[in-house]
Design an enzyme around this catalytic site. Structure first.
Site, PDB file in Angstrom:
ATOM      1  NE  ARG A 263     -57.263  41.243   0.418  1.00  0.00           N
ATOM      2  CZ  ARG A 263     -56.835  41.884   1.479  1.00  0.00           C
ATOM      3  NH1 ARG A 263     -57.452  41.501   2.807  1.00  0.00           N
ATOM      4  NH2 ARG A 263     -56.247  43.051   1.597  1.00  0.00           N
ATOM      5  CD  GLU A 350     -59.404  44.280   9.436  1.00  0.00           C
ATOM      6  OE1 GLU A 350     -59.257  43.212   9.998  1.00  0.00           O
ATOM      7  OE2 GLU A 350     -58.640  44.595   8.579  1.00  0.00           O
ATOM      8  CB  SER A 353     -56.003  47.388   8.839  1.00  0.00           C
ATOM      9  OG  SER A 353     -54.851  46.691   9.042  1.00  0.00           O
TER      10      SER A 353
END
Length: 424
Positions: A263, A350, A353
């Site tokens: 990413r 996090e 998810s």
RNA sequence: GGAGGAAUACCCAAGUCCGGCUGAAGGGAUCAGUCUUGAAAACUGACAGGGCGUUUGUAGCGUCGCGGGGGUUCGAAUCCCUCUUCCUCCGCCA
């Protein structure tokens, strides 16, 4: 992608629900009007085409009989012009509508909390005990450097910022976690193991919803083809069944996929610059399901349990939240986030998810199923969840299981993989 | 990287040179039936689907559909362009 028929028939309601994400979706009214014009054009065009087809057939028959066709040939020319104009207008309308739909996110599930950002997420549960240290705990970047298992400096020499070299027991911890997670999901949770291609094409990115809106987040491969580095296993794995009609009796399909994700982190320039929380490259074990519509929320909750199990077995403290409308991902109708306790941040971060896209991705990717051999095809529901993010799990283990002497205690379930019970 | 070949319905496969009742022959598989105590075999029948549009309609009708996209033509599986995938041989390579 949303169903234009749904928008057509429930325009107000769809807009109201979408607005809960934040933003103004009233442009859908324009889309519905264009759709109206589109359908009128189709009627006209198809009428002309039917005439044309019939005449062409007649010409064939007459020629076969050796008759003169010059008169009828003149007559047929008049069909052409109106058809050309109408088809041009139709194409423009269709492109406009399609592009509008591609850029419109999924409708949030009505049950999820309405809110602006992560602060409005709904806490579902907190599991495990936050470690109490009788010494000053270190952040994972300090631990990693001291133990010589994470090398940030050399990684930046090799590539640049936001990359890391895993070394020695650091590398082994990463690899152990990949195997541990995959084994757990494959053997105990009934998922089929997948290792997909790590490079995907534009159609794949479009189907799962990364494109066209979030193209800047992807790494593009410089090549005459339009290819991109995998941003999450969800992309290649959901796309395994793009343009397929599945037989209903094989549902739900459950895959656990290992990939390395890439990413750009374009929108997060100054965030999490230290350590391995936010990297350009990270490993992930993912869970993916294709289900019948009526089963997808049951399967979502099962998937959440499967993900949680990883943290439970590792003995890491975590909590689960339901994302509010403002924090919800583009393609998703409902998402649970699993957040693990990180001492260095003194908060939960996090680590996974778990989401249900319902038929949103299935419609973009044209993924359907048939209940019986003669039944009409219906869109499947697609789900995906982390099982988990491996890099962040490494962080959690290093930080939560660090000891006063700077060593790391290895959780029991990982010892067979690690072949040691301590990193020192 | 070089040289060739191929892609047709669930599967196999004809048609493509020479465009027109081919909205696609034939075979297999599948489903239904006849026969049979039951099954097999044999025989008979069904078998292109999917999108879109119209519609109260899973009915009908129209439109699109022979790997994807575009073009030529009154008309294309058939001609032209382009892309993709697969196969064979050579080279290179883990």
């Amino acid at each position: 992608m949303l169903d234009i028929k749904l928008i057509r028939e429930n325009t107000e309601q769809v807009i109201e629900l979408l607005n809960r994400r934040g933003g103004d979706f009233s442009y859908l009214i324009d889309l519905v009007e264009k759709d109206q014009r589109r359908r009128e054009l189709i009627i006209e065009i198809e009428k002309t085409k039917a005439q044309k087809n019939e005449t062409s057939k007649k010409i064939g028959l007459l020629k076969r009989e050796g008759k003169d066709v010059s008169e009828i040939l003149l007559q047929v020319e008049t069909f052409g012009e109106s058809l050309l104009d109408n088809e041009k207008e139709l194409k423009e309308l269709e492109e406009f509508i399609y592009s509008g739909l591609l850029n419109t996110p999924n409708i949030p599930n009505e049950s999820i909390p309405v809110g602006k950002n992560e602060e409005d997420n709904l806490l579902l549960k907190t599991v495990g005990i936050i470690p109490a240290f009788d010494f000053e705990p270190l952040a994972h970047w300090d631990l990693g450097t001291k133990l010589d298992i994470l090398d940030f400096e050399r990684a930046s020499k090799i590539t640049g910022s936001r990359f890391t070299v895993y070394k020695g027991l650091g590398a082994r911890l990463e690899r152990s976690l990949i195997n541990f997670m995959t084994d757990l999901h494959a053997h105990e949770h009934g998922y089929t193991e997948i290792i997909p291609p790590f490079i995907v094409n534009r159609d794949s990115m479009l189907a799962t919803g990364q494109f066209p809106k979030f193209e800047e987040d992807a790494f593009r491969v410089v090549d005459e083809r339009e290819l991109f580095l995998n941003p999450t296993a969800e992309v290649p794995t959901i796309n395994m069944h793009r343009n397929e009609i599945l037989s209903g009796d094989i549902l739900p399909i459950k895959y656990t996929a290992f990939t390395t994700a890439f990413r750009q982190e374009a929108g997060s320039a100054g965030r999490d610059t230290r350590g391995i929380i936010r990297q350009h490259q990270f490993n992930k074990v993912e869970l993916i399901k294709f289900t019948k519509p009526e089963e997808s929320y049951f399967e979502l909750d099962e998937m959440l349990k499967n993900s949680e199990r990883v943290l439970q077995l590792l003995g890491l403290p975590y909590r689960v939240v339901t994302l509010c409308t403002g924090d919800l991902g583009f393609s998703m109708r409902k998402t649970y986030d699993i957040e693990v306790w990180l001492p260095s941040y003194n908060t939960y971060r996090e680590i996974g998810s778990i989401s249900n896209a319902e038929d949103y991705q299935a419609r973009r990717g044209n993924i359907k199923f048939k209940r019986t051999k003669d039944a009409k095809p219906e869109y499947v529901h697609t789900l995906n969840g982390s099982g988990l993010a491996v890099g962040r799990t490494v962080v959690a283990i290093l930080e939560n299981f660090q000891q006063k002497d700077g060593t790391i205690k290895i959780p029991d379930v990982l010892i067979p993989y690690m072949r040691t019970d301590i990193i020192k």
